[in-house]
Write an enzyme that holds these catalytic residues in place. Structure first.
Site, short mmCIF file in Angstrom:
data_model
loop_
_atom_site.label_atom_id
_atom_site.label_comp_id
_atom_site.label_asym_id
_atom_site.label_seq_id
_atom_site.Cartn_x
_atom_site.Cartn_y
_atom_site.Cartn_z
CD GLU A 73 -3.65 -6.11 2.67
OE1 GLU A 73 -4.61 -5.37 3.03
OE2 GLU A 73 -2.48 -5.92 3.01
CD GLU B 3 -2.98 -1.22 2.19
OE1 GLU B 3 -2.86 -0.45 3.15
OE2 GLU B 3 -3.89 -2.06 2.11
#
Length: 582
Positions: free
Chosen positions: A311, A192
């Site tokens: 994810e 991220e």
């Protein structure tokens, strides 16, 4: 994912992702085993052999699972409430049908903060041990640089040289340690990626600089790293078209066939956390999902670029420490469609499991078996669903026919069953198109003595996939009572009488929104309000109370899953808050 301390029971959210989701929201608004047990006497699996192409290898990694909130926890492996990882854990994951695991790793607290940024030998050894356990089980493994992304890498705009030097030093050491590991081990550059006080264009350039350094370091370290599959993220791991296009451009410039793209997906934000009247998996939530996979397919997989969706899940569900924000039937519909969309797009998916959501790592059992059964079924087939998994009947008064809309998802409806008993079409139910109607006679029998709560459960079965459970539920309109509280919140005595809380709407007399989420009247579940079913109470949180205007009455409308609404009025005066019915 940016994790948080387990005692809070909260699923972490990276600031970059939340900002992106909120901006998108503003623009738009205005198969089977239910219980996991480690296989007794489980033997090490043979080493994984990579397929002939990267795309085939990534496909062979489906399905995948995240060892979340463990080696990525801050500052130590058990700091966020999970037990230390064991070989038995990977035995269980393998036995449950997973073919790969993502092992997020945060290096910050195990690394000198200044040059030469040396990683503690004990920590490196521990990471190696955990990775080797997973590889020994015949699982593909992905490791990365995880929460470092927001701990120090995010400062690249203001501390460019130090961030770049530390990033290079980190991957130099990791690459050296895993140089001779199995080719079933993949490296992911950063989780991220996000950069403080930057535009998307600037962030894309910073990420490209880091990925280019990562690529050069790993390839230059030789051994197995010369051809190891490397996973590269979009900015924020977001699937916005500009982010996908930038990643494609970056991958082309690296001119390396052994590259894999990664994005994450946690759903339409209002549904993912239950805010802004997002308590249903409605058309907006469905479109967000279909659009996500359509972009990924058109930009990446259809062009031969393999995608490992590192994810997925919902941001605040399930959570073993708090009341469920998302109603289970709505969650089942979300995960059913997610599995289908991912398969159609040719994407490998990794379930984010922080330890308090899916697998109980102390017992090696699934916390919500029905939810996991749906996730596992979606790996291979569709399942039929319906507009709701409940029909509500008033406890007193006449029982009337109840209608649900079936969502066959391309399957054939086969009928209704209660346990091993088949309900009779015509007498117990009728079907017109996709409209299923339960008759008065059937509902009267199923309701029995009409005690509050679920009286009986029937299953709608389809030609494939899992049956859709329909819970026949007796209720009366919930009753709230007057209450007084303070900065610690307001606990409202509540008789739920068989009903379940869906959402809360809060407004002032002048029409303004009341509550900490001031861009919508529908406040966030468990953040502003929370049901306490066992304690016969409804809690208005300290955060909600603190946000109230002084001496300005707010009208709250509590919406329940039966369709009932209850109005309640609260006023904060200094350090005292009072609540009254009506």
């Amino acid at each position: 994912m940016k994790g948080t301390n387990h005692p809070d029971g909260r699923r972490g959210r990276a600031p970059g992702r939340v900002l992106g989701l909120l901006l998108a929201l503003v623009a738009l608004i205005g198969p089977a085993g239910a219980t996991a047990v480690a296989a007794p006497g489980h033997q090490d699996a043979p080493p994984v052999r990579l397929a002939s192409t990267p795309a085939q290898t990534v496909a062979a990694m489906q399905p995948s699972w995240n060892l979340g909130n463990t080696l990525d926890a801050v500052p130590d492996e058990t700091s966020w409430g999970n037990p230390a990882a064991t070989k038995a854990l990977f035995d269980t994951i393998k036995a449950q049908g997973f073919r790969s695991v993502r092992i997020p790793v945060t290096w910050t607290d195990h690394q000198s903060p200044d040059a030469p940024y040396t990683i503690d030998a004990a920590w490196m050894n521990r990471v190696k041990q955990v990775v080797d356990w997973a590889l020994a089980d015949g699982l593909y493994v992905v490791i990365n640089v995880h929460h470092d992304s927001w701990q120090w890498m995010s400062r690249m705009a203001t501390d460019h040289d130090r961030v770049l030097a530390r990033f290079k030093a980190t991957w130099t050491q990791v690459a050296a340690r895993f140089r001779d590991s199995s080719p079933a081990l993949l490296f992911e550059s950063v989780n991220e990626p996000q950069f403080d006080n930057t535009s998307d264009a600037q962030g894309i350039q910073y990420l490209r600089e880091l990925d280019t350094a990562f690529h050069g370091i790993v390839r230059g370290s030789g051994g197995g790293n010369a051809s190891r599959l490397l996973v590269l993220p979009t900015l924020h791991t977001n699937s916005g078209q500009n982010f996908l296009d930038a990643l494609v451009s970056e991958m082309r410039s690296l001119d390396d066939p052994n590259l894999v793209a990664t994005v994450h997906y946690y759903g339409w934000y209002p549904f993912s956390v239950n805010v802004a009247d997002g308590h249903r998996f409605d058309a907006a939530a469905q479109k967000d999902m279909t659009d996500h996979f359509a972009r990924v397919r058109a930009t990446l997989t259809s062009k031969g670029i393999p995608v490992y969706l590192g994810e997925y899940g919902l941001l605040q569900y399930p959570d073993d420490n708090h009341p469920a924000r998302v109603e289970q039937g709505e969650a089942l519909k979300y995960f059913e469609q997610f599995g289908y969309e991912a398969r159609a797009a040719g994407v490998t998916t990794a379930l984010w499991d922080p330890g308090f959501s899916y697998l109980n790592r102390a017992t090696m059992q699934w916390r919500v078996p029905e939810l996991v059964a749906q996730i596992k079924s979606s790996w291979t087939t569709r399942s039929g669903t319906a507009s709701s998994d409940r029909v509500f009947l008033p406890k007193s008064g006449a029982i009337t026919p109840q209608r649900l809309t079936l969502n066959p998802n391309g399957l054939a409806f086969m009928g209704l069953w209660q346990g091993g008993r088949m309900l009779l079409p015509g007498r117990d139910y009728t079907v017109s198109g996709n409209q299923l109607t339960l008759t008065t006679a059937a509902l009267t029998r199923l309701a029995g003595n009409r005690a509050y709560g679920t009286n009986a459960t029937v299953e709608a079965k389809f030609s494939r996939g899992l049956p859709w459970k329909i819970h026949v539920t007796s209720y009366d309109r919930p009753v709230l009572s007057n209450a007084t509280g303070g900065p610690g919140g307001l606990t409202v005595p509540t008789q739920y009488r068989g009903d379940l809380l869906a959402t809360m709407e809060a407004r002032y007399a002048d029409g303004g929104n009341a509550g900490p989420t001031d861009w919508t009247p529908f406040q966030e579940f468990n953040e502003a309000f929370s049901p306490d079913y066992a304690g016969d109470a409804l809690v208005l949180t300290p955060k909600f109370v603190a946000s109230l205007r002084d001496n300005a009455q707010a009208t709250l409308t509590f919406h329940f899953w039966s369709g009932a609404t209850v109005t309640y009025r609260v006023t904060r005066s200094g350090s005292t808050v009072t609540g009254v019915v009506g």
